[in-house]
Design an enzyme around this catalytic site. Sequence first.
Site, PDB file in Angstrom:
ATOM      1  N   ASP A   1     -26.069  11.277  20.314  1.00  0.00           N
ATOM      2  CA  ASP A   1     -25.400  10.645  21.445  1.00  0.00           C
ATOM      3  C   ASP A   1     -24.216  11.459  21.933  1.00  0.00           C
ATOM      4  O   ASP A   1     -23.705  11.224  23.018  1.00  0.00           O
ATOM      5  CB  ASP A   1     -24.863   9.258  21.060  1.00  0.00           C
ATOM      6  CG  ASP A   1     -25.971   8.308  20.685  1.00  0.00           C
ATOM      7  OD1 ASP A   1     -26.960   8.284  21.419  1.00  0.00           O
ATOM      8  OD2 ASP A   1     -25.847   7.630  19.664  1.00  0.00           O
TER       9      ASP A   1
ATOM     10  N   CYS B   1       0.847  -1.202   0.000  1.00  0.00           N
ATOM     11  CA  CYS B   1       0.000   0.000   0.000  1.00  0.00           C
ATOM     12  C   CYS B   1       0.873   1.239   0.000  1.00  0.00           C
ATOM     13  O   CYS B   1       0.589   2.235  -0.656  1.00  0.00           O
ATOM     14  CB  CYS B   1      -0.884   0.047   1.239  1.00  0.00           C
ATOM     15  SG  CYS B   1      -1.831  -1.431   1.520  1.00  0.00           S
TER      16      CYS B   1
ATOM     17  N   ASP C   1     -23.102   6.228  18.768  1.00  0.00           N
ATOM     18  CA  ASP C   1     -22.518   6.661  17.497  1.00  0.00           C
ATOM     19  C   ASP C   1     -23.140   7.916  16.927  1.00  0.00           C
ATOM     20  O   ASP C   1     -22.533   8.590  16.116  1.00  0.00           O
ATOM     21  CB  ASP C   1     -22.631   5.545  16.458  1.00  0.00           C
ATOM     22  CG  ASP C   1     -24.040   5.417  15.932  1.00  0.00           C
ATOM     23  OD1 ASP C   1     -24.973   5.521  16.748  1.00  0.00           O
ATOM     24  OD2 ASP C   1     -24.205   5.220  14.728  1.00  0.00           O
TER      25      ASP C   1
ATOM     26  N   ASP D   1     -26.350   2.962  23.002  1.00  0.00           N
ATOM     27  CA  ASP D   1     -27.304   3.561  22.084  1.00  0.00           C
ATOM     28  C   ASP D   1     -27.804   2.406  21.218  1.00  0.00           C
ATOM     29  O   ASP D   1     -27.181   1.348  21.188  1.00  0.00           O
ATOM     30  CB  ASP D   1     -26.568   4.622  21.255  1.00  0.00           C
ATOM     31  CG  ASP D   1     -27.374   5.055  20.060  1.00  0.00           C
ATOM     32  OD1 ASP D   1     -28.538   5.409  20.263  1.00  0.00           O
ATOM     33  OD2 ASP D   1     -26.843   5.029  18.942  1.00  0.00           O
TER      34      ASP D   1
END
Lengths: 729, 49
Positions: free
Chosen positions: A627, A38, A623, A442
Amino acid sequence: MTAHAPAGRLANEAEGASRVGASNTLTLAIENMRCGGCLRSVEHAALGVAGVETARASLAAKRVSIAYDSRQAGAVELIAALKRAGFAAAPMETAKEDRGDAWHKYLLRRVAVSGFAAMNIMLLSVAVWSGTASDMDDALAALFRCLSALIALPTVAYAGQPFFASALGALKGRRLNMDVPISLAILLATAMSLYQTMRGSEQVYFDAAVSLLFFLLVGRFLDETLRVRARGEAQNLLSLQSGIATIIEPEGSHRMVPTHALRPGDQLLVATGERVAADGVVLAGTGQIDQSLITGETAPLTVRAGQEVYAGTLNLTKPLQIQVRAADTATLLAEISRLMLAAEQGKARYRRLADRAAQIYAPAVHGLGLATFLGWLLAGATWQTALTYAIAVLIITCPCALALAVPAVQIAAASQLFRRRIIIKAADGLERIAETDMVVFDKTGTLTLGRPELLDDETISDKVLAAASSLAAASRHPYARAIVEAAQKRLGSVLPASGIEETPGLGLARSSPEGEERLGSAEWCGIDSGGEESEVWYRRGSEAPVRLRFADSVRSDAADVVASLKRQGYRLALLSGDRTAVVNRVARDVGIETWRAELKPAGKIAWLDACASAGRKMLMVGDGLNDAPALAAAHACMSPASAADISQRAADFVFQGEKLTPVLEAIAIGKRARSMALQNFAVAFLYNVACVPLAMAGLVTPLIAAIVMSSSSILVTANAARLAGRGRP
Amino acid sequence: MTALAWLIPVALLLGGLGLAAFLWALRSGQFEDLDGAAYRALEDDPPDR
């Protein structure tokens, strides 16, 4: 939010600017660069862009530095080129990035210098000590002490700077911190040793003073390494969150800019499947948006011209034209920011374990040193003897366990988390997560994947599913996608139909030989139902309509994680902004008894506050934008990597992947790090209990001081290394 | 014992050289990317411009 950051438009405007031949440097965060291959691909992709002079990627930092001619290339071209090569890239905010790195290097230079000096002085000291036992004559011993002084003095002056500066700052503010006794011990020991060297005495502590400095600097350096790493990861995450937006120029042409360069009044084109880049008002187009990241609501919302849309919402069906709006005080985002500010003030009061220990430790050390000095004076000793004994006490009590062992433990723990693809963002997050006794989840995007799936699959016949899926294939609506997914799973393939018309907010229609086929809401199919939102109807001609129900799919290991947390004695709760029926079902599925639905951000905070005042320390896992204030208010917090950027900014930990297990792992590693730190405190305390009375009685020679100092430091570091060695995946 | 007169300065000099080499390496960015350096050693291409 980045969309409101007053950053310069570094994109294409740089080309239009009057800077002639300007060579710019740009640092880009690269999301998915993981190996040496990479590394080369990224550099080659960047070098392939016209005008790029050099490109240097860093695998450790996951960034690439590019020097380019700003007349020929711009950030947008570079990001596009990297995207073609398969890498998500985003410009870093360069101003903030380098400061931490400079301090890191400043400390490392001092570690190197003090390490060099400590080794050489120790070499000379060992010769003197063994010489005392054998045949070394006094003149040579004196020469060795002088040599030690020559090495020690510049070292203390150079490598002691961070401690002296910090101690001075504390004294100016009329406080005591850990650096005050450290500086005192080092300065007194050095000055006294110099004096004794000139008198030809044996009470010379250069070795202890310099190795103390070395060990303490290693501790500082490790601590800073953790901070730099946490900060770097956080910056990469935040940079990658903001992407590229398409601006519609007044004359109608399109132009790509990085989202942080957007200004109020800009007109944006949001293509289907793209996230809205900034808060704004819809100018043209009617479509459906998924705002689960903002509100936790899973059912898509239909928006028309004049309605507000928020940054982070996903455009599902039709391209929308949006005008970016100034951040005024009445918006949802402004309210969230206000709540977060208030909540974060509470968290800023958290004091790290080492700091709390230091608060007790520093006065005790000073008291013991002073008591030794005065005690010996009163007992009739000379001031030189009394001071020498007091220095021995200061050196023995100096807090290597606090200053070295805790950072060493935390570095080891952070690497463990990193290997499990959990990113630690707050340096003290590990300590806080270990103290929690309750976990609050959540729902949307946290316990669930935020992606609907077809329910009661088996009651729907193959024929209906095939017909519905060939209609659904034409839409990007999440329910349509769920139908296609279910069909692909059961039938193996989907035949997309032609001639389909989509009416945003209602459904799809197509005329077929058997009559008109419709897929959409109850209203769309002409049914007068109770109007539950998470359902879609399919109807062909005059045949009886078929109901398709959907639910957000729960993360595959959510129930296991919940059960495991329960076994460990954690209390659990589920707080969601979604509808009651949906939340109830998810709570039942994963096994959480305490749940609240339809909560606003302020409601979540109020609930957390009530628990906190009952003495609970909560780990919040969430998330959404809604929240974010709750994350900031909780004792510790985690977010998945798919979270809204404001939530990731607030989170102590960010975890990647589709599983929820990282929550368990972070808690386990945090607890292990905490118990290691406590073990190290205990080791240091035992050393002190054994040695301080000896030192106060004047029985500690420079030899004993040096041995005790070094051995306790090595012991606590070795203990910390156990954490790194254990449980490699 | 006279050997000490030159052995000690030599020892200090060698240690000092090591220290200087480390500080130089730090300044010239040899420690910037410890993970990437391992892979760069395997590259066949010549280094970039």
